[in-house]
Design a protein around this motif. Sequence first.
Motif, PDB file in Angstrom:
ATOM      1  N   UNK A  75     -14.832  35.870  59.210  1.00 26.76           N
ATOM      2  CA  UNK A  75     -15.871  35.385  58.306  1.00 26.76           C
ATOM      3  C   UNK A  75     -16.346  36.479  57.359  1.00 26.76           C
ATOM      4  N   UNK A  76     -16.576  37.659  57.901  1.00 22.37           N
ATOM      5  CA  UNK A  76     -17.066  38.767  57.086  1.00 22.37           C
ATOM      6  C   UNK A  76     -16.031  39.148  56.031  1.00 22.37           C
ATOM      7  N   UNK A  77     -14.774  39.221  56.430  1.00 23.31           N
ATOM      8  CA  UNK A  77     -13.716  39.567  55.477  1.00 23.31           C
ATOM      9  C   UNK A  77     -13.636  38.530  54.362  1.00 23.31           C
ATOM     10  N   UNK A  78     -13.750  37.248  54.720  1.00 21.99           N
ATOM     11  CA  UNK A  78     -13.714  36.185  53.709  1.00 21.99           C
ATOM     12  C   UNK A  78     -14.911  36.281  52.771  1.00 21.99           C
ATOM     13  N   UNK A  87     -21.566  29.757  64.689  1.00 21.33           N
ATOM     14  CA  UNK A  87     -20.667  29.561  65.826  1.00 21.33           C
ATOM     15  C   UNK A  87     -21.273  28.636  66.876  1.00 21.33           C
ATOM     16  N   UNK A  88     -22.593  28.661  66.997  1.00 20.36           N
ATOM     17  CA  UNK A  88     -23.252  27.824  67.993  1.00 20.36           C
ATOM     18  C   UNK A  88     -23.340  26.362  67.573  1.00 20.36           C
ATOM     19  N   UNK A  89     -23.489  26.123  66.256  1.00 17.46           N
ATOM     20  CA  UNK A  89     -23.808  24.771  65.779  1.00 17.46           C
ATOM     21  C   UNK A  89     -22.673  24.043  65.072  1.00 17.46           C
ATOM     22  N   UNK A  90     -21.901  24.755  64.266  1.00 17.92           N
ATOM     23  CA  UNK A  90     -21.091  24.091  63.237  1.00 17.92           C
ATOM     24  C   UNK A  90     -19.736  23.602  63.742  1.00 17.92           C
ATOM     25  N   UNK A  91     -19.267  22.554  63.079  1.00 21.76           N
ATOM     26  CA  UNK A  91     -17.920  22.044  63.323  1.00 21.76           C
ATOM     27  C   UNK A  91     -16.918  22.759  62.411  1.00 21.76           C
ATOM     28  N   UNK A  92     -17.297  22.858  61.142  1.00 18.45           N
ATOM     29  CA  UNK A  92     -16.469  23.576  60.171  1.00 18.45           C
ATOM     30  C   UNK A  92     -17.359  24.507  59.354  1.00 18.45           C
ATOM     31  N   UNK A  93     -16.719  25.445  58.671  1.00 16.89           N
ATOM     32  CA  UNK A  93     -17.470  26.383  57.849  1.00 16.89           C
ATOM     33  C   UNK A  93     -16.729  26.612  56.535  1.00 16.89           C
ATOM     34  N   UNK A  94     -17.495  26.677  55.444  1.00 16.73           N
ATOM     35  CA  UNK A  94     -16.955  27.019  54.131  1.00 16.73           C
ATOM     36  C   UNK A  94     -17.523  28.362  53.699  1.00 16.73           C
ATOM     37  N   UNK A  95     -16.658  29.238  53.221  1.00 16.63           N
ATOM     38  CA  UNK A  95     -17.063  30.549  52.738  1.00 16.63           C
ATOM     39  C   UNK A  95     -16.930  30.569  51.220  1.00 16.63           C
ATOM     40  N   UNK A  96     -17.983  31.052  50.532  1.00 15.43           N
ATOM     41  CA  UNK A  96     -17.978  31.234  49.083  1.00 15.43           C
ATOM     42  C   UNK A  96     -18.020  32.719  48.748  1.00 15.43           C
ATOM     43  N   UNK A  97     -17.422  33.063  47.613  1.00 13.08           N
ATOM     44  CA  UNK A  97     -17.533  34.430  47.101  1.00 13.08           C
ATOM     45  C   UNK A  97     -17.436  34.386  45.587  1.00 13.08           C
ATOM     46  N   UNK A  98     -18.400  35.007  44.921  1.00 13.89           N
ATOM     47  CA  UNK A  98     -18.423  35.066  43.455  1.00 13.89           C
ATOM     48  C   UNK A  98     -18.295  33.679  42.825  1.00 13.89           C
ATOM     49  N   UNK A  99     -19.010  32.700  43.414  1.00 17.40           N
ATOM     50  CA  UNK A  99     -19.051  31.362  42.842  1.00 17.40           C
ATOM     51  C   UNK A  99     -17.833  30.515  43.114  1.00 17.40           C
ATOM     52  N   UNK A 100     -16.916  31.003  43.921  1.00 15.31           N
ATOM     53  CA  UNK A 100     -15.675  30.285  44.172  1.00 15.31           C
ATOM     54  C   UNK A 100     -15.500  29.951  45.651  1.00 15.31           C
ATOM     55  N   UNK A 101     -14.729  28.890  45.890  1.00 14.10           N
ATOM     56  CA  UNK A 101     -14.365  28.512  47.251  1.00 14.10           C
ATOM     57  C   UNK A 101     -13.308  29.483  47.767  1.00 14.10           C
ATOM     58  N   UNK A 102     -13.556  30.073  48.936  1.00  9.75           N
ATOM     59  CA  UNK A 102     -12.603  31.017  49.530  1.00  9.75           C
ATOM     60  C   UNK A 102     -11.836  30.365  50.662  1.00  9.75           C
TER      61      UNK A 102
END
Length: 500
Positions: free
Chosen positions: A235-238, A207-222
């Motif tokens: 974020x945690x739910x994703x 939250x302090x640094x990033x412009x965008x964020x990508x979340x992965x789960x089980x090897x896949x893009x979420x």
Amino acid sequence: MANYVVELKNVTKRFPGVIALHDMSLQIKPGEIHGLIGENGAGKSTLIKVLTGVYSADEGELFVDGIKQNFKSPNDAKNTGIACVYQELNIIRLLSITDNIFINKMIRKKNSKFLDYSEMHKQAHEVMASLGQDVNEKKPCGNYGMGIMQMVEIAKAVLIDAKLIIMDEPTSSLGEKEVEQLMATVRMLKKKGVAILFVSHKLEELFELCDRVTVMRDGEHIITEEIKNMDNDKLITAMVGRTLDNQYPKIEVKRGKIALKVENLNSAGVLHDINFEAYHGEILGIAGLVGAGRTETCQAIFGAFDVDSGNIYIDGKKVHIKSPKDAVRNKIALLTEDRKGQGLVLSLGIDTNLMLANMRRFTKGPWLNKNKLNETGKQNIDDFKIKAPSLKTIVGQLSGGNQQKVVIGKWINTDADIYIFDEPTRGIDVGAKVEVYNIMNKLVAQGKCVIMVSSELPEVLGISDRVIVMREGRVTGEIDRNTDKFSSEIIMKAAWGGTI
């Protein structure tokens, strides 16, 4: 100009029994700080290795500046401007800063076989200065702390004019001031147009640094989303596919008798009159800044750090612990903060690692009791939710969170009474953290004594029954959960040398 400096399209990577990446896509824009987050085992490390040419994808495409690439080695990735600063730094401590920076690209004098050290020293000094570091480039890297050594790794990337620098858990071993310096450096690189892929388990850093964020789960893009549109819960739910209603699942247990008493523990120049007590049925937190002596105190109790004087009592009885073997005999377990260097044998399987701290339990006469090992190992995998194809899986192939669970399982198999956890959740995701906390809760519910060293104040406050604070090898405060002083402000005051 291409829209993305790096783009992965529908990448799949398989290993025997495991699909590490499945139809994974990722787009990173020039000059953006792009966060990457996911549970341990989500595929982040595999993704990094595909981006850096360590692995080749089985399916899918990789583009750099819009041009399709087919990396066969890490050098191919570097030649296109992709660099990585790994969590385990590739630093040779005995070599100078200059030697480390130029280790794979030494500059030679014109028309000569001799190295041009004057030019290399000059460039090394300039690039370190550009990163805000006033160092002597001729001195060994080992003379400096982790923060400087990390800047040396970043300097390597800067000198190859990297378009994308991947930072894998870059703050995991840094102190507060070093983290601030790193973040300033990341922002400076962004201003110069360098893209950063920032991999972290610390949500506050994203939250302090990033412009965008990508979340992965089980090897896949979420999901990929602008950070301003996200919050902790989203974020945690994703990441975990469920909500974590309580990130610190504290349970109430009736405190028992004193399990461990440390009296006047001293080690010249490191520990000074350390005194505290830890009880059965409680979690005792140990807080303090980096270098406060927390790890040394734990190692001293475990017989792995020399002391000059002091006494240790277990259940009221004075004991003499001169080695880790003595500690284990006295039913003390120590989960070290360096799980890869001190907690595991990475080249061996899960089953072998699980029995290393208590070989007698798994032998019958001179022979290995394979049935007992398999039975216990399967139980450990179920109890601690270790994600692995089998008990024979090489530990070095596991994610950090699953490696940590193997370390915990190894010590649980000793049936100790006193468990010392040194930075037990460092480098693991929020879901795995909750699982570690639940293991601690289960231990104290059984009447065990748990001592936890942590640099994360929310963790200390969330899971501890009592906290002792250390500074410069001394205990500077003790705070009970059931008092109004149990707060981050009071703990930090004691950590900085104030009275509480």
